[in-house]
Design a protein around this motif. Sequence first.
Motif, PDB file in Angstrom:
ATOM      1  N   ALA A 177      34.720  16.381  37.298  1.00 14.78           N
ATOM      2  CA  ALA A 177      35.985  16.837  37.452  1.00 14.78           C
ATOM      3  C   ALA A 177      37.231  15.826  37.504  1.00 14.78           C
ATOM      4  O   ALA A 177      38.139  16.319  37.286  1.00 14.78           O
ATOM      5  CB  ALA A 177      36.090  17.782  38.777  1.00 14.78           C
ATOM      6  N   TRP A 178      37.075  14.566  37.944  1.00 17.45           N
ATOM      7  CA  TRP A 178      38.112  13.740  38.141  1.00 17.45           C
ATOM      8  C   TRP A 178      38.253  12.698  36.993  1.00 17.45           C
ATOM      9  O   TRP A 178      37.174  11.613  36.901  1.00 17.45           O
ATOM     10  CB  TRP A 178      37.798  12.911  39.464  1.00 17.45           C
ATOM     11  N   HIS A 179      39.134  13.130  36.177  1.00 22.41           N
ATOM     12  CA  HIS A 179      39.351  12.152  34.979  1.00 22.41           C
ATOM     13  C   HIS A 179      40.278  11.180  35.277  1.00 22.41           C
ATOM     14  O   HIS A 179      41.400  11.164  36.133  1.00 22.41           O
ATOM     15  CB  HIS A 179      39.666  13.008  33.806  1.00 22.41           C
ATOM     16  N   GLY A 180      40.268   9.938  34.839  1.00 22.63           N
ATOM     17  CA  GLY A 180      41.303   8.969  35.087  1.00 22.63           C
ATOM     18  C   GLY A 180      40.513   7.919  35.992  1.00 22.63           C
ATOM     19  O   GLY A 180      39.395   7.960  36.269  1.00 22.63           O
ATOM     20  N   GLY A 181      41.487   6.829  36.323  1.00 24.06           N
ATOM     21  CA  GLY A 181      40.895   5.637  36.850  1.00 24.06           C
ATOM     22  C   GLY A 181      40.286   6.019  38.468  1.00 24.06           C
ATOM     23  O   GLY A 181      38.852   5.537  38.513  1.00 24.06           O
TER      24      GLY A 181
ATOM     25  N   PRO B 179      44.913  -6.933  29.511  1.00 22.24           N
ATOM     26  CA  PRO B 179      44.121  -7.460  30.835  1.00 22.24           C
ATOM     27  C   PRO B 179      43.421  -6.279  31.284  1.00 22.24           C
ATOM     28  O   PRO B 179      42.171  -6.347  31.918  1.00 22.24           O
ATOM     29  CB  PRO B 179      45.342  -8.041  31.623  1.00 22.24           C
ATOM     30  N   ALA B 180      43.984  -5.173  31.229  1.00 19.66           N
ATOM     31  CA  ALA B 180      43.045  -4.063  31.843  1.00 19.66           C
ATOM     32  C   ALA B 180      41.733  -3.717  31.149  1.00 19.66           C
ATOM     33  O   ALA B 180      40.766  -3.408  31.779  1.00 19.66           O
ATOM     34  CB  ALA B 180      44.009  -2.997  31.712  1.00 19.66           C
ATOM     35  N   HIS B 181      41.741  -4.048  29.853  1.00 23.29           N
ATOM     36  CA  HIS B 181      40.523  -4.018  29.027  1.00 23.29           C
ATOM     37  C   HIS B 181      39.514  -5.011  29.488  1.00 23.29           C
ATOM     38  O   HIS B 181      38.324  -4.713  29.692  1.00 23.29           O
ATOM     39  CB  HIS B 181      40.594  -4.036  27.537  1.00 23.29           C
TER      40      HIS B 181
ATOM     41  N   THR C 263      42.300   1.558  30.259  1.00 17.19           N
ATOM     42  CA  THR C 263      41.182   1.285  29.075  1.00 17.19           C
ATOM     43  C   THR C 263      40.784   2.644  28.429  1.00 17.19           C
ATOM     44  O   THR C 263      40.336   2.791  27.462  1.00 17.19           O
ATOM     45  CB  THR C 263      40.124   0.601  29.549  1.00 17.19           C
ATOM     46  N   ALA C 264      40.454   3.816  29.466  1.00 12.69           N
ATOM     47  CA  ALA C 264      39.988   5.167  29.040  1.00 12.69           C
ATOM     48  C   ALA C 264      41.159   5.715  27.775  1.00 12.69           C
ATOM     49  O   ALA C 264      40.474   6.498  26.979  1.00 12.69           O
ATOM     50  CB  ALA C 264      39.568   5.994  30.200  1.00 12.69           C
ATOM     51  N   ARG C 265      42.125   5.613  28.447  1.00 10.94           N
ATOM     52  CA  ARG C 265      43.260   6.013  27.649  1.00 10.94           C
ATOM     53  C   ARG C 265      43.590   5.349  26.149  1.00 10.94           C
ATOM     54  O   ARG C 265      43.219   5.952  25.104  1.00 10.94           O
ATOM     55  CB  ARG C 265      44.514   5.927  28.296  1.00 10.94           C
ATOM     56  N   ASP C 266      42.915   4.114  26.063  1.00  8.33           N
ATOM     57  CA  ASP C 266      42.918   3.306  24.895  1.00  8.33           C
ATOM     58  C   ASP C 266      41.970   3.551  24.130  1.00  8.33           C
ATOM     59  O   ASP C 266      41.986   3.493  22.845  1.00  8.33           O
ATOM     60  CB  ASP C 266      43.365   1.826  25.087  1.00  8.33           C
ATOM     61  N   LEU C 267      40.885   3.848  24.677  1.00  7.29           N
ATOM     62  CA  LEU C 267      39.485   4.066  23.968  1.00  7.29           C
ATOM     63  C   LEU C 267      39.289   5.828  23.612  1.00  7.29           C
ATOM     64  O   LEU C 267      38.607   6.179  22.563  1.00  7.29           O
ATOM     65  CB  LEU C 267      38.114   3.803  24.892  1.00  7.29           C
ATOM     66  N   GLY C 268      40.313   6.511  24.297  1.00  6.89           N
ATOM     67  CA  GLY C 268      40.310   7.987  24.108  1.00  6.89           C
ATOM     68  C   GLY C 268      39.056   8.667  24.557  1.00  6.89           C
ATOM     69  O   GLY C 268      38.841   9.766  24.282  1.00  6.89           O
TER      70      GLY C 268
END
Length: 167
Positions: A131-135, A15-17, A73-78
């Motif tokens: 600078a800000w990585h993540g959601g 669902p996050a994707h 999604t960023a984690r899953d896409l790398g």
Amino acid sequence: MKGTPPTAAFLVRHPAHFIALGFGAGLAPVAPGTFGTAVAIPLAFLLARAGDAGYAIGTLLLFAAGVWASSVTARDLGVPDHGAIVIDEVAAFLAVLFFTGLAPQSIVLAFLLFRFFDVVKLPPARAIDRAWHGGLGTMLDDAVAAGYALVAFALLVRAAAALGVAL
């Protein structure tokens, strides 16, 4: 686009994707951010039916969901802020439309301004993006672009009114 383009199978895998990819708009082969921005337009008309409070709450909830979804999604896409992640454009442009209204000429002008500021990334948007990585970082740089778009929109409307031109 940053990273390998995700597939339709990836879109529906979690669902996050589905949320992060703007309900499929992020799969566009070119200009996924523009397609993501466009997704906000029909959503704005739906949210407007709930009144101002409903619209504002819906936009805030979508922003919060976007923080979570883009992180997953960023984690899953790398890739920290993959180009296919467009929920940031959707939520930010919903906020813009809340203030500019839903008249066709307002939507067009707001759309062009938002896309310009989203691409150009004036300070502090570029710094946040880097600078800000993540959601939260993914969502915040577009919130800054929305702010710039709203200021530019207001200035253009005032200038047009001073010239006797209705926007």
